[in-house]
Design a protein around this motif. Structure first.
Motif, short mmCIF file in Angstrom:
data_model
loop_
_atom_site.label_atom_id
_atom_site.label_comp_id
_atom_site.label_asym_id
_atom_site.label_seq_id
_atom_site.Cartn_x
_atom_site.Cartn_y
_atom_site.Cartn_z
N LEU A 118 -25.66 -0.70 -31.01
CA LEU A 118 -24.84 -1.27 -29.95
C LEU A 118 -24.09 -0.22 -29.14
O LEU A 118 -23.41 -0.54 -28.19
N GLN A 119 -24.23 1.05 -29.54
CA GLN A 119 -23.55 2.13 -28.81
C GLN A 119 -24.59 3.12 -28.27
O GLN A 119 -25.46 3.56 -29.02
N PHE A 120 -24.46 3.42 -26.98
CA PHE A 120 -25.36 4.40 -26.37
C PHE A 120 -24.56 5.32 -25.46
O PHE A 120 -23.39 5.04 -25.18
N THR A 121 -25.23 6.35 -24.99
CA THR A 121 -24.59 7.16 -23.96
C THR A 121 -25.51 7.18 -22.75
O THR A 121 -26.72 6.98 -22.86
N GLY A 122 -24.92 7.42 -21.59
CA GLY A 122 -25.72 7.44 -20.37
C GLY A 122 -24.97 8.17 -19.27
O GLY A 122 -23.93 8.79 -19.50
N VAL A 123 -25.55 8.11 -18.10
CA VAL A 123 -24.92 8.74 -16.93
C VAL A 123 -24.71 7.66 -15.87
O VAL A 123 -25.61 6.85 -15.61
N SER A 141 -21.01 8.56 -4.15
CA SER A 141 -21.07 10.02 -4.18
C SER A 141 -22.20 10.42 -5.12
O SER A 141 -22.62 9.63 -5.98
N PRO A 142 -22.74 11.62 -4.94
CA PRO A 142 -23.84 12.04 -5.82
C PRO A 142 -23.36 12.45 -7.22
O PRO A 142 -24.16 12.84 -8.06
N ARG A 143 -22.09 12.31 -7.45
CA ARG A 143 -21.50 12.79 -8.72
C ARG A 143 -22.00 11.96 -9.91
O ARG A 143 -22.01 10.74 -9.86
N LYS A 144 -22.43 12.67 -10.99
CA LYS A 144 -22.77 11.94 -12.21
C LYS A 144 -21.57 11.94 -13.16
O LYS A 144 -20.90 12.95 -13.29
N GLN A 145 -21.39 10.80 -13.77
CA GLN A 145 -20.30 10.71 -14.75
C GLN A 145 -20.88 10.29 -16.10
O GLN A 145 -21.45 9.21 -16.21
N PRO A 146 -20.72 11.13 -17.12
CA PRO A 146 -21.17 10.73 -18.46
C PRO A 146 -20.35 9.53 -18.93
O PRO A 146 -19.14 9.50 -18.68
N VAL A 147 -21.03 8.55 -19.49
CA VAL A 147 -20.31 7.38 -19.99
C VAL A 147 -20.82 7.01 -21.37
O VAL A 147 -21.96 7.32 -21.73
N SER A 148 -19.95 6.33 -22.14
CA SER A 148 -20.42 5.70 -23.37
C SER A 148 -20.63 4.23 -23.06
O SER A 148 -19.96 3.66 -22.20
N ILE A 149 -21.67 3.65 -23.72
CA ILE A 149 -22.06 2.27 -23.40
C ILE A 149 -21.92 1.44 -24.66
O ILE A 149 -22.43 1.81 -25.73
N ALA A 150 -21.23 0.29 -24.52
CA ALA A 150 -21.11 -0.63 -25.65
C ALA A 150 -21.74 -1.95 -25.26
O ALA A 150 -21.45 -2.52 -24.20
N LEU A 151 -22.70 -2.43 -26.09
CA LEU A 151 -23.37 -3.69 -25.81
C LEU A 151 -22.66 -4.83 -26.52
O LEU A 151 -22.34 -4.73 -27.70
N SER A 152 -22.42 -5.90 -25.81
CA SER A 152 -21.86 -7.11 -26.43
C SER A 152 -22.67 -8.29 -25.91
O SER A 152 -23.50 -8.13 -25.01
N PRO A 153 -22.50 -9.54 -26.43
CA PRO A 153 -23.39 -10.65 -26.07
C PRO A 153 -23.44 -10.98 -24.58
O PRO A 153 -24.45 -11.46 -24.08
N LEU A 205 -26.81 3.09 -13.69
CA LEU A 205 -26.63 3.67 -15.02
C LEU A 205 -27.99 4.19 -15.47
O LEU A 205 -28.99 3.48 -15.39
N VAL A 206 -28.03 5.44 -15.94
CA VAL A 206 -29.28 6.00 -16.43
C VAL A 206 -29.12 6.29 -17.92
O VAL A 206 -28.17 6.96 -18.34
#
Ligand SMILES: [Zn+2]
Length: 404
Positions: free
Chosen positions: A6-11, A17-29, A79-80
């Motif tokens: 249920l936890q991933f990371t992505g950009v 803006s062309p800026r990439k931001q690293p994010v953490s991803i949490a999946l819920s229902p 989100l990538v």
């Protein structure tokens, strides 16, 4: 049992803006939650997600677009995610089935859009080029002759004053006699040919729906013999019998209607393109009609036993006259060749040698040599020729240019 992740990371890209931001991803229902390194979080509802794909089964890296109604910014938030297990886990986490939530803009959809863009104009163009002419033909041929007579009569009544017919019994009698001789060759046709004379210097004649034919004095002055006039008469009678004017009027009405319909929900550009295409197409049809009237007119002359050299001479003269009328006072403004090209493209007439040449070929093919004189007892010049006061005539008129 399966291990759910249920936890991933992505950009994350904000679309602005062309800026990439690293994010953490949490999946819920119901949604996924993105959290930036700076600790800022936001939720994306599954219903608003779209998987960008380029055809074939989706594979990592996954590009997920977030569809929002917000603002003028055309680029979506994206989100990538590199993790190959992400999509499967996203499906499992979601409380609603994936296909209802994650909407892939897969290849076929893009192809369909592209096809739509190509096909829609083609469809409309087809309507324009094929359906309207076919329909026009069909409708014009079904229009009652009585309707055509009324329409033609109305047009004659509405002619501008400078171009209005004037009663001229002597000339009309001679013209009626020529028409009668020609009409004997088509005993079953449903029209009554009505001849009008307009005291105007135009070297021209016009056929209106239902059998109304107008001769301008300029043309009567140019025709040196009844046979020459008969050539024009035969051509105009054929315009009536072949319903050329009726067809043109109906076609123009249908085209206007289609333009109005298109104008309602399409870009103006399309209307303009079709407008131009329609006009050029109309001209082409007119020229086809002119050739048809020439050919059938000459058939009529031959069938009536009238010397065809009259028609050939007249058309030769007419085209030379038209040259002056169409180009204006100074024929030296454009080089001859250029003028000829112009006339060939933009007039309803093919250029001189083309038209006269066709008539000559037709006569040669018919191979007939003896003819019966037309109106032998009549002093043609005295009856038909009339000097017009140039001061009385308008400089230009809407009927200038080739109408014959
Ligand atoms: Zn014509």
């Amino acid at each position: 049992m399966d291990a759910r992740k249920l936890q991933f990371t992505g950009v994350f890209f904000d679309g602005q803006s062309p800026r990439k931001q690293p994010v953490s991803i949490a999946l819920s229902p119901r949604q996924l939650t993105l959290t930036t390194d700076a600790g800022k979080s936001f939720n994306w509802q599954y219903a608003n997600l779209k998987l960008r794909a380029s055809g074939g089964p989706p594979k990592a890296p996954f590009h997920i677009e977030h569809l929002t109604d917000s603002g003028p910014n055309p680029a979506p938030e994206t989100l990538v995610v590199e993790d190959a297990a992400f999509l499967e886990n996203l499906q499992r986490a979601s409380a609603v089935p994936l296909h209802a939530t994650l909407r892939p803009a897969s290849g076929w959809k893009l192809v369909l859009m592209a096809v739509g863009f190509v096909v829609a104009p083609l469809f409309i163009y087809g309507l324009w080029k094929v359906a309207i002419p076919a329909m026009t033909e069909e409708v014009a041929m079904r229009v009652p002759v009585e309707w055509e007579k009324k329409l033609g009569g109305t047009i004659i009544e509405e002619l501008p004053k400078a171009l209005a017919p004037v009663a001229d019994p002597e000339k009309e009698k001679a013209l009626d006699a020529i028409a009668a001789r020609l009409l004997k060759t088509v005993p079953d046709q449903p029209y009554t040919i009505r001849i009008y004379v307009v005291p105007h210097k135009l070297v021209n004649a016009m056929a209106f729906p239902g059998g109304h034919i107008v001769f301008f004095q300029g043309l009567l002055n140019t025709a040196e013999t009844p046979e020459e006039l008969a050539g024009v008469m035969a051509h105009e009678i054929q315009h009536v019998l072949l319903r050329h004017s009726t067809r043109s009027i109906i076609r123009s009405m249908a085209s206007q209607l289609l333009l109005t319909l298109i104008g309602g929900d399409m870009e103006g550009t399309m209307s303009t393109i079709l407008g131009v295409a329609g006009e050029l197409d109309g001209l082409r049809h007119s020229r086809k009609m002119e050739r048809e009237a020439d050919e059938k007119g000459m058939q009529m002359i031959l069938a009536a036993g009238i010397d065809p050299i009259g028609m050939i001479r007249m058309f030769d003269k007419f085209d030379k006259e038209k040259f002056q009328i169409s180009i204006g006072e100074d024929p030296n403004v454009l080089p001859e060749e250029e003028i000829k090209d112009w006339l060939d493209y933009f007039s309803t007439h093919p250029a001189t040698e083309d038209r006269v040449g066709q008539l000559k070929k037709q006569v040669a093919k018919a191979g007939k040599t003896s003819y019966t004189p037309l109106l032998p007892g009549l002093d043609w010049q005295a009856t038909m020729v009339q000097d017009l006061d140039p001061k009385k005539e308008p400089e230009t008129s809407p009927l200038d240019g080739p109408q014959l």
